[in-house]
Write a protein that holds these residues in place. Sequence first.
Motif, PDB file in Angstrom:
ATOM      1  N   TYR A 126      -6.353  -7.429   8.112  1.00 47.51           N
ATOM      2  CA  TYR A 126      -7.129  -7.139   9.321  1.00 47.51           C
ATOM      3  C   TYR A 126      -7.702  -8.457   9.906  1.00 47.51           C
ATOM      4  N   THR A 127      -6.705  -9.190  10.158  1.00 55.24           N
ATOM      5  CA  THR A 127      -6.938 -10.377  10.741  1.00 55.24           C
ATOM      6  C   THR A 127      -5.926 -10.699  12.010  1.00 55.24           C
ATOM      7  N   GLU A 128      -6.276 -11.416  12.960  1.00 60.63           N
ATOM      8  CA  GLU A 128      -4.878 -12.012  13.835  1.00 60.63           C
ATOM      9  C   GLU A 128      -3.687 -12.625  13.099  1.00 60.63           C
ATOM     10  N   GLY A 129      -4.061 -13.342  12.056  1.00 58.44           N
ATOM     11  CA  GLY A 129      -2.918 -13.775  11.301  1.00 58.44           C
ATOM     12  C   GLY A 129      -2.080 -12.780  10.747  1.00 58.44           C
ATOM     13  N   ALA A 130      -2.627 -11.932  10.157  1.00 52.65           N
ATOM     14  CA  ALA A 130      -2.032 -10.402   9.582  1.00 52.65           C
ATOM     15  C   ALA A 130      -1.119  -9.900  10.593  1.00 52.65           C
ATOM     16  N   ILE A 131      -1.608  -9.639  11.706  1.00 56.74           N
ATOM     17  CA  ILE A 131      -1.016  -9.084  12.779  1.00 56.74           C
ATOM     18  C   ILE A 131       0.266 -10.085  13.209  1.00 56.74           C
ATOM     19  N   PHE A 150       1.765  -1.744  18.785  1.00 57.41           N
ATOM     20  CA  PHE A 150       0.474  -1.132  18.672  1.00 57.41           C
ATOM     21  C   PHE A 150       0.498  -0.790  17.142  1.00 57.41           C
ATOM     22  N   ILE A 151       1.805  -0.565  16.516  1.00 51.72           N
ATOM     23  CA  ILE A 151       1.596  -0.241  14.860  1.00 51.72           C
ATOM     24  C   ILE A 151       0.886  -1.390  14.136  1.00 51.72           C
ATOM     25  N   ALA A 152       1.699  -2.515  14.347  1.00 48.70           N
ATOM     26  CA  ALA A 152       1.241  -3.696  13.426  1.00 48.70           C
ATOM     27  C   ALA A 152      -0.329  -4.041  13.775  1.00 48.70           C
ATOM     28  N   TRP A 185      17.081  -1.044   8.798  1.00 51.61           N
ATOM     29  CA  TRP A 185      17.474   0.376   8.055  1.00 51.61           C
ATOM     30  C   TRP A 185      16.269   1.099   7.551  1.00 51.61           C
ATOM     31  N   THR A 186      15.063   0.475   7.384  1.00 51.31           N
ATOM     32  CA  THR A 186      13.914   1.295   7.109  1.00 51.31           C
ATOM     33  C   THR A 186      12.988   1.259   8.101  1.00 51.31           C
ATOM     34  N   ASN A 187      12.146   2.415   7.965  1.00 44.50           N
ATOM     35  CA  ASN A 187      11.412   2.897   8.956  1.00 44.50           C
ATOM     36  C   ASN A 187      10.409   1.611   9.195  1.00 44.50           C
ATOM     37  N   LEU A 188       9.902   1.247  10.519  1.00 47.38           N
ATOM     38  CA  LEU A 188       8.872   0.316  10.826  1.00 47.38           C
ATOM     39  C   LEU A 188       7.530   0.543  10.049  1.00 47.38           C
ATOM     40  N   LEU A 189       6.938   1.847  10.053  1.00 52.67           N
ATOM     41  CA  LEU A 189       5.736   2.342   9.701  1.00 52.67           C
ATOM     42  C   LEU A 189       5.844   1.847   8.225  1.00 52.67           C
ATOM     43  N   ILE A 190       6.974   2.139   7.421  1.00 52.93           N
ATOM     44  CA  ILE A 190       6.763   1.936   5.963  1.00 52.93           C
ATOM     45  C   ILE A 190       6.844   0.497   5.602  1.00 52.93           C
ATOM     46  N   ARG A 191       7.642  -0.080   6.484  1.00 55.55           N
ATOM     47  CA  ARG A 191       7.555  -1.767   6.216  1.00 55.55           C
ATOM     48  C   ARG A 191       6.265  -2.351   6.564  1.00 55.55           C
ATOM     49  N   THR A 192       5.481  -2.008   7.661  1.00 55.18           N
ATOM     50  CA  THR A 192       4.381  -2.295   7.898  1.00 55.18           C
ATOM     51  C   THR A 192       3.388  -2.220   6.866  1.00 55.18           C
ATOM     52  N   TYR A 193       3.364  -0.785   6.148  1.00 51.88           N
ATOM     53  CA  TYR A 193       2.486  -0.490   5.201  1.00 51.88           C
ATOM     54  C   TYR A 193       2.544  -1.177   3.802  1.00 51.88           C
ATOM     55  N   CYS A 194       3.950  -1.771   3.824  1.00 51.15           N
ATOM     56  CA  CYS A 194       4.297  -2.654   2.724  1.00 51.15           C
ATOM     57  C   CYS A 194       3.315  -3.996   2.741  1.00 51.15           C
ATOM     58  N   TRP A 195       3.288  -4.353   3.873  1.00 53.21           N
ATOM     59  CA  TRP A 195       2.612  -5.592   4.177  1.00 53.21           C
ATOM     60  C   TRP A 195       1.062  -5.325   3.961  1.00 53.21           C
ATOM     61  N   ILE A 196       0.543  -4.194   3.876  1.00 60.20           N
ATOM     62  CA  ILE A 196      -0.677  -3.960   3.191  1.00 60.20           C
ATOM     63  C   ILE A 196      -0.947  -4.368   1.924  1.00 60.20           C
ATOM     64  N   LEU A 197       0.188  -3.807   1.214  1.00 63.45           N
ATOM     65  CA  LEU A 197       0.078  -3.889  -0.204  1.00 63.45           C
ATOM     66  C   LEU A 197       0.218  -5.377  -0.442  1.00 63.45           C
ATOM     67  N   VAL A 198       0.742  -6.248   0.290  1.00 64.04           N
ATOM     68  CA  VAL A 198       0.741  -7.468  -0.157  1.00 64.04           C
ATOM     69  C   VAL A 198      -0.587  -8.378   0.321  1.00 64.04           C
ATOM     70  N   LEU A 242      -2.308  -3.552  10.350  1.00 58.22           N
ATOM     71  CA  LEU A 242      -2.649  -4.783   9.949  1.00 58.22           C
ATOM     72  C   LEU A 242      -3.836  -5.354  10.365  1.00 58.22           C
ATOM     73  N   GLY A 243      -4.397  -4.823  11.722  1.00 58.57           N
ATOM     74  CA  GLY A 243      -5.605  -5.387  12.176  1.00 58.57           C
ATOM     75  C   GLY A 243      -6.609  -4.532  11.891  1.00 58.57           C
ATOM     76  N   GLY A 244      -6.270  -3.136  11.330  1.00 60.15           N
ATOM     77  CA  GLY A 244      -7.426  -2.162  11.096  1.00 60.15           C
ATOM     78  C   GLY A 244      -8.250  -1.755  12.310  1.00 60.15           C
ATOM     79  N   GLY A 245      -7.608  -1.941  13.519  1.00 58.02           N
ATOM     80  CA  GLY A 245      -8.522  -1.632  14.550  1.00 58.02           C
ATOM     81  C   GLY A 245      -9.626  -2.474  15.090  1.00 58.02           C
ATOM     82  N   LYS A 246      -9.593  -3.531  14.342  1.00 63.02           N
ATOM     83  CA  LYS A 246     -10.653  -4.408  14.464  1.00 63.02           C
ATOM     84  C   LYS A 246     -10.151  -5.416  15.892  1.00 63.02           C
ATOM     85  N   LYS A 247      -8.994  -5.613  15.803  1.00 57.78           N
ATOM     86  CA  LYS A 247      -8.397  -6.572  16.662  1.00 57.78           C
ATOM     87  C   LYS A 247      -7.507  -5.840  17.661  1.00 57.78           C
TER      88      LYS A 247
END
Length: 297
Positions: free
Chosen positions: A161-166, A235-237, A123-136, A241-246
């Motif tokens: 910004y790790t593979e585990g976060a992705i 590609f969003i996660a 029910w919530t936008n995927l982009l918003i949910r992914t940003y929430c994981w950045i805060l966590v 969550l990977g910061g473009g590094k992974k």
Amino acid sequence: MSELLERLRHYIGVLPATFMIVVFMLAPLTIIFVYSFLTPGDYGGVKFEFSTEAYTQLLFQKNLFDEVEFDISYLTIAFRSIWVATVAVLGSLALGFPAAYYIAQQPESRRNTLLLLITIPFWTNLLIRTYCWILVLRDTGLINNLLIGLGVTDEPITMLYTEGAIALGLVYTYVPFMVLPIYAALERLDKRLIEASRDLYANRWTTLRHVTLPLASPGIVAGAILVFIPALGAFIAPDLLGGGKKLMLGSLVQLQFSAARDWPFGSALTMVIMSVVLICLLLFAVNQRRNEGGFQH
């Protein structure tokens, strides 16, 4: 005459579905396929000059001396994508199977409510949910603040910004796709088989391994495919969550159509990913047919 009218009615009935498939599936795929054999334009787009350079670029690159050399850069990205998608499948299975089993064991009056709770994240936008994981997950996020506050660690633990976060972001995103097909398989499970297993003095683990899991295997396989396919091209996660590094395949395709402006190479990557997906679906269909044939036999 009646037979002719019946055929005409049948063709008219399937015409809207055929139109949708041709316009929104076959036509775009045909365009991508054609673009993959063209030359990239100077400022994006394509030049209508036949070339197989896009597919060659997947495995070979030219060095400073204009010599073609084998390059594993894109293979590394592909294997990383497959690995992270596989981890996402295993994580989704570890969370999804117990949840599906629990829902299937509940009275019918509660099942719909529990299934509704499973789908609430959609029910919530995927982009918003992914940003929430950045805060966590960030260094000053919820988890690190909690660990530091409890005295578990003195310095923040790098989780973002790790593979585990992705993988965590993919599991969170796609775990409902694992729960629903497993639940559909477990719901049809004959409980008398479980009772018979217990009557034969089998413990819960033995019953789970020899009765429940084999009968739920079609749902597990279907859930694994439903998670693996979108996770492979996500590609969003990876970006957030990977910061473009992974870099992963989905991010690589998006990059070719945006910053790199290499549409033929992006199209070639798309065709390769789609081929992998089709192979997975074909193997699943063959496995299902064998299982059905063995069962009937």
